[in-house]
Design a protein around this motif. Structure first.
Motif, short mmCIF file in Angstrom:
data_model
loop_
_atom_site.label_atom_id
_atom_site.label_comp_id
_atom_site.label_asym_id
_atom_site.label_seq_id
_atom_site.Cartn_x
_atom_site.Cartn_y
_atom_site.Cartn_z
N VAL A 467 0.83 -1.21 0.00
CA VAL A 467 0.00 0.00 0.00
C VAL A 467 0.86 1.26 0.00
N SER A 468 1.94 1.24 0.77
CA SER A 468 2.78 2.44 0.88
C SER A 468 3.50 2.76 -0.42
N THR A 469 3.70 1.75 -1.27
CA THR A 469 4.41 1.99 -2.54
C THR A 469 3.52 1.77 -3.76
N ALA A 470 2.21 1.67 -3.55
CA ALA A 470 1.31 1.38 -4.68
C ALA A 470 1.29 2.50 -5.70
N VAL A 471 1.27 3.73 -5.24
CA VAL A 471 1.23 4.89 -6.15
C VAL A 471 2.32 5.86 -5.72
N THR A 472 3.27 6.12 -6.60
CA THR A 472 4.36 7.04 -6.31
C THR A 472 4.57 7.96 -7.51
N GLU A 527 2.64 18.85 -11.37
CA GLU A 527 3.25 17.76 -10.63
C GLU A 527 2.61 17.66 -9.25
N PRO A 528 2.33 16.46 -8.77
CA PRO A 528 1.75 16.32 -7.43
C PRO A 528 2.77 16.70 -6.36
N GLU A 529 2.28 17.33 -5.29
CA GLU A 529 3.16 17.69 -4.19
C GLU A 529 3.34 16.53 -3.21
N GLU A 530 2.28 15.73 -3.05
CA GLU A 530 2.35 14.62 -2.10
C GLU A 530 1.33 13.56 -2.48
N ILE A 531 1.71 12.29 -2.33
CA ILE A 531 0.81 11.16 -2.56
C ILE A 531 0.85 10.29 -1.31
N ARG A 532 -0.33 10.08 -0.71
CA ARG A 532 -0.41 9.30 0.53
C ARG A 532 -1.49 8.23 0.41
N MET A 534 -4.64 5.86 1.23
CA MET A 534 -5.91 5.96 1.96
C MET A 534 -6.41 4.54 2.21
N GLY A 535 -5.82 3.88 3.20
CA GLY A 535 -6.21 2.51 3.46
C GLY A 535 -5.79 1.60 2.32
N ASN A 536 -6.62 0.61 2.00
CA ASN A 536 -6.27 -0.38 0.98
C ASN A 536 -6.94 -0.13 -0.36
N TYR A 537 -7.61 1.01 -0.53
CA TYR A 537 -8.43 1.17 -1.73
C TYR A 537 -8.12 2.40 -2.56
N ALA A 538 -7.39 3.37 -2.03
CA ALA A 538 -7.19 4.62 -2.76
C ALA A 538 -5.98 5.35 -2.23
N VAL A 539 -5.63 6.45 -2.93
CA VAL A 539 -4.57 7.36 -2.46
C VAL A 539 -5.12 8.78 -2.46
N SER A 540 -4.50 9.60 -1.62
CA SER A 540 -4.82 11.02 -1.58
C SER A 540 -3.67 11.77 -2.25
N ILE A 541 -4.00 12.55 -3.28
CA ILE A 541 -2.99 13.29 -4.05
C ILE A 541 -3.18 14.77 -3.79
N THR A 542 -2.15 15.43 -3.29
CA THR A 542 -2.19 16.88 -3.04
C THR A 542 -1.51 17.59 -4.20
N TRP A 543 -2.22 18.57 -4.79
CA TRP A 543 -1.72 19.30 -5.96
C TRP A 543 -1.24 20.69 -5.55
N PRO A 544 -0.46 21.35 -6.40
CA PRO A 544 0.10 22.67 -6.04
C PRO A 544 -0.95 23.72 -5.67
N ASP A 545 -2.18 23.63 -6.22
CA ASP A 545 -3.21 24.61 -5.91
C ASP A 545 -3.90 24.33 -4.58
N GLY A 546 -3.41 23.31 -3.83
CA GLY A 546 -3.99 22.98 -2.54
C GLY A 546 -5.10 21.96 -2.60
N PHE A 547 -5.52 21.57 -3.81
CA PHE A 547 -6.61 20.61 -3.94
C PHE A 547 -6.12 19.21 -3.56
N SER A 548 -6.93 18.50 -2.76
CA SER A 548 -6.61 17.13 -2.36
C SER A 548 -7.56 16.18 -3.07
N GLN A 549 -7.02 15.37 -3.96
CA GLN A 549 -7.82 14.46 -4.78
C GLN A 549 -7.76 13.05 -4.23
#
Length: 573
Positions: A467-472, A527-532, A534-549
């Motif tokens: 999970v920690s390395t699923a999306v980088t 470019e994404p600022e951070e990818i974290r 979200m449990g076993n099903y998704a990731v949270s992607i933070t973009w430069p404009d502050g939006f968290s996807q």
């Protein structure tokens, strides 16, 4: 032009670079002393010699360092300047700066000592790299387990710490023994000091967790979706097995209508206490394991409607001060209704253990539970078939038939199956308040639970790693790298494409389905600022404009992929 002493080592993923290199930019300017005859080229040559001896790949350039590389030292005089950059190496940042400072003076003896010490560190790390972690399939040096390596060359003494992913690691004794053996055979080593430790407890969930759950590494659900199959027996004995392996463990009895925990354990304090200032619940303890159950709330069994029960479970689980735990074992109530869904949504479950009995009727209900966990992206790591058989007169009897557990494993691809026999001692231990694995740790039942505990530890470690390395984000390819857990396929996505495919209310009109965000609203070079995770099903992607996807794995698998992406050459970097 960029020159490389080891061109074949220049193509590494951004993940590995992030692990091996210091993330901060810390240049060191060196001015050769006017009292020495050290020249600019000599200083740079000494730095290059040292870094090569450390196994580094070097590039030199008169230009400012690219932002993707880390500047180790800037060596300059009044007429010229050269940057020395570390591409890949295992030497700590402060040691590199230290040797760079020494290189600017004409002290060949000090330089020789430093190179010698680094050479010894390489020998030790090379020896330790022979030890392979059976769960990750990688050596313990690449896994980052080796910490605080200190060498006293004069005494021939080597000291280091092995930091494992969990204190309940089933191979920690083997690691310690092998580490002593492989380092001790080095001809100059006279003494080896190995210290074992574990990483601090932290969840893999990136969202806003309740404070009580924020320091729990893994949450394991023990479920059957049917009453009377021995689920609580398995949950309690599994928890005390993990505690016996060295882990910090808690048990949450989620069955409000018929709590079993007060009968199966016998804590000194049988009533939950409330912290009046924090308004939090203080769990009771028995033999070092933290316990929370509605049965300890002083109200016995609940007589209430479903929504009220969900609220009670939510309060008991999230407002308890669990502290740092390696594993929280949840004894799930029977069924697949509101209560079960509430638990799965409130607690970021790491894995599930399924309990069944040999009857076909049990299999039908268990199958529903496995499908529920599958939809919620919670991996089922083991099946425990309880009350399988008993032995008498030299024969083995199967009073309830056989095959239910095997059928679950085969139909749903669950990798591990454990059989528990019918034993009067196992049943009696549940009534006396002392778990079987505690009262008789050498019994056949205790050995089965030991195997189950090892399985849970190994599978949770694998899941956390996946999970920690699923999306980088690969900064060199400028692409998002995706490898969904339990899949062998790896693919690349363009960051702008991922951003444009957001399906939240900010990007798509919930009533009409019309796309709010337009193609041109997203910069092509975003470019994404951070990818974290979200449990076993998704990731949270933070973009430069502050939006968290929030990007579910299922959605990422449907997005248009990048193909034929050429790796960057050293000159392009």
């Amino acid at each position: 032009m960029l020159l490389s002493s080891q061109p074949n080592t220049c193509h590494h993923t951004s993940k590995k670079l992030i692990r091996l290199l210091p993330l901060s930019y810390a240049p060191l300017t060196l001015l050769p002393s006017t009292k020495t005859t050290t020249t600019m080229s000599q200083t740079v040559h000494r730095l290059h010699s040292y870094l090569r001896s450390a196994g580094a790949c070097l590039v030199s350039s008169p230009r400012p360092p690219p932002r993707r590389l880390v500047c180790i030292a800037t060596v300059s005089d009044r007429s010229n300047q050269s940057n020395v950059l570390l591409w890949k190496g295992r030497v700590s940042h402060h040691k590199l700066l230290s040797v760079a400072a020494k290189a600017s003076s004409s002290a060949p003896q000090a330089e020789t000592e430093r190179v010698s010490e680094t050479s010894l560190e390489k020998e030790v790390l090379k020896a330790l790299s022979q030890i392979i972690d059976p769960d990750f399939g990688t050596d313990i040096v690449s896994c980052g387990f080796v910490k605080d390596l200190v060498i006293d060359e004069a005494l021939g003494e080597v000291s280091f710490r092995l930091e494992l992913t969990t204190p309940a690691c089933p191979v920690k004794d083997m690691f310690e023994k092998q580490a002593n053996e492989v380092v001790a055979v080095l001809p100059w080593v006279k003494k080896v000091n190995v210290t074992m430790s574990a990483q601090p407890a932290k969840p893999i969930f990136a969202g806003q967790l309740p404070p009580g759950l924020s320091r729990i590494s893994s949450i394991v659900a023990v479920s059957s979706c049917k009453g009377g199959v021995g689920k609580s027996t398995v949950a309690v004995n599994l928890a005390y097995t993990l505690a016996g392996m060295g882990a910090r463990v808690g048990i949450f009895d989620a069955d409000v209508y018929g709590p079993s925990l007060p009968t199966m354990v016998n804590p000194e304090s049988r009533v939950l206490e409330m912290d009046p200032e924090k308004k939090t619940i203080i769990p009771t303890e028995y033999l070092g394991v933290k316990l929370v159950s509605f049965g300890f709330a002083g109200q016995g069994r609940a007589i209430m409607r479903g929504p009220m029960v969900s609220g009670v479970i939510n309060q008991l689980l999230t407002t308890t001060e669990w502290g740092e735990l390696d594993y929280l074992v949840i004894d799930m109530p029977p069924g697949t209704g509101d209560i079960q869904l509430t638990l799965c949504q409130v607690a970021p479950l790491t894995a599930a253990v399924i309990v069944t009995t040999p009857q076909k009727l049990a299999f039908i209900d268990v199958a529903k539970g496995v499908r529920m966990f599958s939809k919620l992206k919670v991996p089922c790591v083991a099946v425990v078939e309880n009350m399988c058989h008993f032995d008498a007169d030299g024969k083995r009897y199967y009073p309830f038939g056989k095959g239910s557990g095997s059928q679950v494993v085969q139909q749903f691809g669950i990798p591990h199956l454990f059989d528990l026999p019918i034993r009067p001692t196992l049943s009696a231990s549940g009534d006396t308040g002392v778990p079987e694995v505690v009262s008789d740790p050498l019994s056949e039942v205790a050995r089965t639970f030991q195997d189950l505990g090892v399985c849970v530890v190994q599978q949770c470690a694998k899941i956390r790693q996946q999970v920690s390395t699923a999306v980088t984000y690969d900064k060199y390819l400028k692409a998002i790298r995706v490898k969904v857990p339990n899949s062998d396929e790896e693919f690349l996505l363009h960051p702008a494409t991922v951003r444009r495919n957001d399906r939240s209310a900010q990007s798509v009109d919930e009533w009409t389905g019309e796309q709010k965000i337009q193609f041109g609203d997203v910069a092509e070079d975003i470019e994404p600022e951070e990818i974290r995770p979200m449990g076993n099903y998704a990731v949270s992607i933070t973009w430069p404009d502050g939006f968290s996807q929030i990007a579910p794995y299922d959605q990422l698998e449907t997005i248009e992929r990048l193909v034929d992406v050429p790796p960057l050459s050293p000159v392009e970097v």
